[in-house]
Design an enzyme around this catalytic site. Structure first.
Site, PDB file in Angstrom:
ATOM      1  CE1 TYR A  33      -1.217  43.784  51.446  1.00  0.00           C
ATOM      2  CE2 TYR A  33      -0.273  45.776  50.518  1.00  0.00           C
ATOM      3  CZ  TYR A  33      -1.334  44.914  50.649  1.00  0.00           C
ATOM      4  OH  TYR A  33      -2.514  45.176  50.001  1.00  0.00           O
ATOM      5  CD  GLU A 179     -12.084  46.336  51.533  1.00  0.00           C
ATOM      6  OE1 GLU A 179     -11.447  47.297  51.983  1.00  0.00           O
ATOM      7  OE2 GLU A 179     -11.862  45.154  51.868  1.00  0.00           O
TER       8      GLU A 179
END
Ligand SMILES: Cc1ncc(COP(=O)(O)O)c(C=O)c1O
Length: 290
Positions: A33, A179
């Site tokens: 995506y 992250e």
């Protein structure tokens, strides 16, 4: 305006889109995506997002996607709904087939996108700074692929939310800070902007790349070297970057206050440079900044 979807070139309200339960995206998370931000009707960093989409497709070996056509459909959908401040969600799955792990032969991919109005949830936190929570990285070894297999990210974000944070920052057993669950993570230590290097362990954030470019233009010292948990007491600033996050100052990690609880000067400079870049791009030709 409710979210407007485009499936196989047909426009319809997102609430009316139906996908088969045999779609491999539903059964296996066999899908990739992208999310883009639309500012004043134009998708930001479009080339970067489509380059990453192409790379994700290649890495998971989904073939037969016409990316130029997908881009046209995105533009048509934004225009059809006259969207100004919006996000675009694009998903491509390996298609619909009887359930079996190995790839089905000759099955066309499912390509869907939708555009939603964007009501910025970070507006206030971008001024005052945000809290984040640390969470162990329990994801797989190919986080550089933007796949819809997001359970590790989902569990991390839920834990952060329950702890009052806007994001979870994921760490490895050795303390490496990689992250966020849906953003890139930066710090400033002794005048050097630090972030984890692009590698299979993190998503190569489009905003991360853009902000690194801004930092270079501003003459900041930059090192693509991950911060560690045991360095948090010695960083002056932390911030997150992402498509909807933009540049978001972080002023608390779990119970630890960062930078005296206020966004720092380097983060502020990058925020201003980011805002300027978006503003100036609107005066620029349609090909965009990238
Ligand atoms: C795990 C992860 N890291 C980083 C990012 C930021 O990427 P981008 O700047 O392209 O939005 C995202 C975005 O969703 C993400 O899911």
């Amino acid at each position: 305006m409710p979210p407007l979807a485009n499936i196989d070139g047909k426009l319809l309200p997102l609430s009316e889109v139906k996908v088969s339960v045999l779609d491999r995206g539903f059964l296996f998370g066999d899908a990739i995506y992208e999310v883009l931000r639309v500012y004043r009707g134009r998708p930001w960093l479009e080339d970067d997002h489509f380059a990453r989409l192409a790379r994700s497709l290649a890495e998971v070996r989904i073939t037969g996607v016409d990316l130029a056509r997908l881009r046209r459909r995105m533009a048509e959908t934004i225009a059809a709904g006259d969207f100004r401040e919006a996000t675009v969600y694009i998903q491509v799955t390996r298609g619909v087939a009887p359930r079996a792990h190995a790839f089905p032969p000759d099955t066309p991919p499912t390509e869907i996108l939708w555009v939603s109005e964007f009501d910025d949830p970070y507006a206030e936190a971008r001024q005052s700074g945000a809290a984040v929570a640390l969470y162990p990285d329990i994801r797989w070894d190919r986080c550089d692929i933007k796949s819809t297999n997001l359970l590790g990210n989902v569990l991390a974000m839920q834990a952060a939310k329950e702890a009052g944070g806007v994001e979870a920052v994921l760490y490895l057993p050795d303390g490496t800070l990689l992250e966020g669950s849906h953003s890139s993570f930066f710090g400033v230590r002794d005048g050097v902007v630090r972030t984890a290097p692009n590698a299979p362990a993190i998503l190569p954030g489009c905003t991360r790349g853009f902000v690194l470019g801004l930092a270079a233009k501003l003459g900041l010292r930059v090192e693509e070297r991950a911060l560690r948990r045991d360095e948090l007491g010695r960083v002056q600033e932390l911030f997150l970057t992402g498509t909807t996050t933009e540049v978001l100052p972080v002023v608390r990690v779990d119970q630890q206050v960062i930078g005296g609880g206020k966004p720092g000067p380097v983060t502020r400079r990058l925020q201003e440079a980011y805002d300027d870049a978006v503003r100036n791009w609107h005066g620029a030709p349609a090909s965009g900044v990238t």
